[in-house]
Design a protein around this motif. Structure first.
Motif, short mmCIF file in Angstrom:
data_model
loop_
_atom_site.label_atom_id
_atom_site.label_comp_id
_atom_site.label_asym_id
_atom_site.label_seq_id
_atom_site.Cartn_x
_atom_site.Cartn_y
_atom_site.Cartn_z
N GLU A 43 -0.56 2.14 -1.51
CA GLU A 43 0.34 3.10 -2.15
C GLU A 43 0.40 4.41 -1.38
OE1 GLU A 43 2.53 2.82 -4.57
OE2 GLU A 43 2.01 0.71 -4.92
N GLN A 44 -0.74 4.85 -0.87
CA GLN A 44 -0.75 6.07 -0.06
C GLN A 44 0.10 5.88 1.20
OE1 GLN A 44 -4.66 7.55 0.94
NE2 GLN A 44 -3.85 9.18 2.22
N LEU A 45 -0.05 4.73 1.83
CA LEU A 45 0.76 4.45 3.02
C LEU A 45 2.24 4.42 2.70
CD1 LEU A 45 -1.51 1.73 4.60
CD2 LEU A 45 -0.66 3.74 5.83
N LEU A 46 2.60 3.76 1.61
CA LEU A 46 4.01 3.67 1.24
C LEU A 46 4.60 5.05 0.94
CD1 LEU A 46 3.82 0.51 -1.05
CD2 LEU A 46 4.89 0.65 1.22
N ALA A 47 3.80 5.93 0.34
CA ALA A 47 4.27 7.26 -0.03
C ALA A 47 4.30 8.23 1.15
CB ALA A 47 3.41 7.84 -1.15
N GLU A 48 3.27 8.15 2.00
CA GLU A 48 3.11 9.17 3.03
C GLU A 48 3.49 8.70 4.44
OE1 GLU A 48 -0.95 10.54 2.75
OE2 GLU A 48 -0.73 11.02 0.61
N HIS A 49 3.58 7.40 4.64
CA HIS A 49 3.89 6.85 5.97
C HIS A 49 4.93 5.75 5.84
CE1 HIS A 49 0.54 9.12 7.65
NE2 HIS A 49 -0.17 8.71 6.60
N GLU A 50 6.08 6.15 5.38
CA GLU A 50 7.16 5.21 5.07
C GLU A 50 7.53 4.32 6.25
OE1 GLU A 50 11.43 6.60 4.52
OE2 GLU A 50 10.82 6.16 2.46
N ASN A 51 7.41 4.81 7.45
CA ASN A 51 7.82 4.04 8.64
C ASN A 51 6.72 3.15 9.20
OD1 ASN A 51 10.32 5.17 8.41
ND2 ASN A 51 9.99 6.71 9.97
#
Length: 110
Positions: A43-51
């Motif tokens: 979830e952190q990756l999806l929110a903060e590192h969309e690419n």
């Protein structure tokens, strides 16, 4: 889970708490032993590192396995959009196949 690898990853995270590769590696490491920790890193990756394209397949698979097909579908679709935008057609193809399978759209010719 490999305790030494986990300890090393946590050290990397302490050094750079915003590194997407470390977050992804931690999510992967926790996947088998602590689903909630894995989910929080995804979830952190999806929110903060969309690419960070690699996240989408594994995060969606996790939600799919948890019986949350609506969330998985949303993640697959976003991953399809991002992978196309990034020009990563290999990831696009994998996401498309996984999404189709989840939706019952995969079939084989007899």
């Amino acid at each position: 889970m490999n305790q030494n690898r986990l300890e090393q990853l946590l050290k990397f995270l302490a050094d750079d708490p915003n590194d997407p590769f470390t977050l992804y590696a931690l999510a992967t490491e926790y996947r088998a032993s602590d689903v909630e920790k894995a989910r929080s890193y995804y979830e952190q990756l999806l929110a903060e590192h969309e690419n960070y394209v690699g996240t989408y397949y594994h995060a969606a698979k996790l939600y799919e396995e948890l019986g949350q097909q609506d969330v998985a579908a949303r993640i697959y679709k976003k991953g399809l959009q991002i992978s196309r935008q990034e020009g990563n057609m290999h990831a696009f193809s994998e996401l498309q196949q996984a999404y189709n399978k989840m939706m019952g759209l995969d079939y084989e010719d007899d």
